[in-house]
Design an enzyme around this catalytic site. Structure first.
Site, mmCIF file in Angstrom:
data_model
loop_
_atom_site.group_PDB
_atom_site.id
_atom_site.type_symbol
_atom_site.label_atom_id
_atom_site.label_comp_id
_atom_site.label_asym_id
_atom_site.label_seq_id
_atom_site.Cartn_x
_atom_site.Cartn_y
_atom_site.Cartn_z
ATOM 1 N N LYS A 1 48.947 46.894 49.969
ATOM 2 C CA LYS A 1 49.544 46.405 48.732
ATOM 3 C C LYS A 1 49.999 47.591 47.882
ATOM 4 O O LYS A 1 49.364 48.649 47.888
ATOM 5 C CB LYS A 1 48.508 45.556 47.985
ATOM 6 C CG LYS A 1 49.029 44.794 46.773
ATOM 7 C CD LYS A 1 47.910 43.928 46.195
ATOM 8 C CE LYS A 1 48.347 43.140 44.964
ATOM 9 N NZ LYS A 1 47.254 42.308 44.421
ATOM 10 N N SER B 1 48.381 37.621 43.740
ATOM 11 C CA SER B 1 49.456 38.593 43.648
ATOM 12 C C SER B 1 49.636 39.437 44.911
ATOM 13 O O SER B 1 50.583 40.212 45.010
ATOM 14 C CB SER B 1 49.173 39.542 42.462
ATOM 15 O OG SER B 1 47.980 40.298 42.677
ATOM 16 N N SER C 1 43.884 36.424 44.045
ATOM 17 C CA SER C 1 45.016 37.205 44.540
ATOM 18 C C SER C 1 44.965 37.512 46.026
ATOM 19 O O SER C 1 45.969 37.890 46.615
ATOM 20 C CB SER C 1 45.142 38.510 43.752
ATOM 21 O OG SER C 1 45.464 38.247 42.410
#
Length: 489
Positions: A88, A170, A194
């Site tokens: 990420k 996310s 997330s």
């Protein structure tokens, strides 16, 4: 020019498949990296334009070649030797890739060190393939921002449906990249949902571990209390392998101190196809009415989950009650901690970058409004005038209440009351109470709705119960084999 790959390459390859093929001389790590880069070019950046990848490591092929040579001359470091992993975009790497958390302001940010978990991955022989797109600032930018959108990277799409299908956030790019077979594994981060949310939405396995099992050093922060990194994979086995590679006590992260002597470097020891037999599992199905009308719940599929558990020998406790589940949780902890933690992070950035505070970030975004403020920045602007000392009574009371109601009157209370090994939630509705407690959850695929939309469940437990949850999730996965790869063509 169309590159031809040998017959070994196919979707849904596992770590064990890859390692066996490399050992047998069928394929090399270099060829594996090239295969994933080809798929990224065809389907992520072209074709369907899934848009899960934000940046590619320009050294990935060189690293793969070096690990192929090391395999021949010195042997294998472990199960991740030569295996590509995506990170990420809020996880720092000391290489040619940027770390921006999806912001335009940090698009040129080059870290001078690896995050602790990245050091662990490199030591294990994993290949850092690139960075994944994410919801900007881990959803700390605007209440109007769509999940999976960032100003730097644009919108991540769900590979299982049309452009409007919820992608989860996310860590959306990390989950989608695994689901669409752009990598073998990926790492996401979670403050609340997330990891679990995109795992469910994209039919992959996601592990949100106990806070402190994986170091937070080198990750652009959201909160101190709830942040953790965690693995995405297409199988529980692969997720367990990656989890073990990420754990470890970090002298720069006090949250990891409590994991000493508890964390494992090998979570595959918990993989037991008979793991559901004799397990006592509580079924939670008392969420607010909004959830059941959201389109994320499928009653028939959840009933099938319970039937499977019973068939595999689990003792089921239906409709358990978690006293604090539907309480009105305060935003005090994430709001105050994000201002403090992000402010500290920005203040230490190199001088060549345009921002070193949230105030400067707000001004930068205004100056680049057309690109940076598609959804506004009302969350940033709200936090700007908050105190920055973490002594505010609203914050302190919220922190204490979060722990009490999520642990003492939440997960731990319920596990003890019903004498449970774990709790099962439909979809990821248990994410908030588990996040407030800092406790682990594992999301696994549990079928597909008539529309084709993925459905999943989460197994949740008390602190450092990852082994138990992996055992249960693996047995469920082996009994059902629900996961199907998305059709990208």
């Amino acid at each position: 020019m169309k590159i031809k790959f040998n017959n070994f390459f196919r979707e849904e390859l596992t770590i064990n498949d890859i390692q066996a093929a490399i050992e047998n001389g069928e394929v090399t790590s270099k060829e594996l990296v090239m295969y994933y880069l080809d798929r990224i070019a065809k389907y992520d950046q072209d074709g369907r334009k899934i848009n899960s990848i934000l940046e590619i490591n320009p050294d990935a092929i060189f690293i793969a070649e070096a690990l192929d040579y090391e395999r021949k001359t010195r042997g294998v470091r472990g199960p991740l030797h030569g295996i590509p992993v995506l990170l990420k975009d809020n996880i720092e790497t000391n290489d040619s890739m940027h770390t921006s958390a999806g912001t335009l302001a940090l698009e040129n940010h080059l870290s001078t060190h690896d995050a602790f978990l990245v050091e662990k991955l490199r030591e294990s022989g994993a290949i850092i393939l690139g960075k994944t797109n994410m919801t900007e600032l881990a959803n700390g930018m605007s209440t109007k921002m769509l999940a999976g959108y960032s100003s730097r990277g644009g919108q991540v799409l769900n590979p299982y449906g049309d452009a409007d299908l919820f992608v989860g956030g996310s860590s959306s790019g990390s989950a989608v990249a695994v689901a669409a077979n752009f990598t073998a594994l990926s790492v996401g981060t979670e403050t609340d949902a997330s990891i679990l949310s995109p795992a469910i939405q994209n039919s992959v396995v996601g592990i949100k571990p106990t806070v402190g099992l994986i170091s937070r050093t080198g990750i652009i922060p959201f909160t101190y209390s709830q942040d953790t990194a965690g693995p995405f994979a297409r199988t529980v086995t692969d997720a367990a392998i990656l989890l073990g590679a990420l754990t470890g006590v970090d002298k720069f992260d006090p949250a990891t101190y409590k994991s000493e002597g508890i964390s494992k470097q090998d979570y595959t020891v918990f993989l037991d196809s008979q793991g559901l037999k004799g397990a006592r599992i509580g079924i939670f199905n008392q969420a607010s009415e909004d959830y059941y009308q959201s389109g994320e719940y499928d009653q028939n599929l959840f009933k099938q989950v319970i039937q499977t558990l019973r068939h595999e020998g689990s003792e089921i406790v239906d409709n358990i009650d978690i006293p604090s589940f539907n309480r009105d949780w305060s935003w005090g902890v994430p709001i105050y901690e994000l201002k403090h933690s992000l402010g500290n992070y920005l203040s230490q950035l190199p001088s060549y970058l345009p921002i070193h505070s949230e105030t400067e970030l707000i001004q930068f975004n205004k100056q680049h409004e057309q690109k940076a403020l598609k959804y506004g920045q009302n969350m940033l602007e709200y936090r700007e005038n908050l105190p920055n000392t973490l002594r505010n009574p609203e914050y302190l009371n919220a922190k204490l209440e979060d722990l009490y109601f999520s642990q003492d009157m939440g997960i731990d209370f319920t596990l003890k009351k019903y004498d449970l090994d774990a709790i099962i939630f439909p979809s990821y509705i248990g994410s908030t109470i588990c996040a407030k407690a800092g406790y682990p959850s594992i999301a696994v695929p549990a079928g597909y709705m008539e529309s084709g939309r993925p459905f999943g469940i989460t197994f949740a437990g008390t602190a450092f119960s990852e082994g138990v949850l992996i055992k249960l999730a693996y047995a469920f996965e082996q009994a059902t084999k629900h996961r199907k790869c998305p059709k990208l063509i």
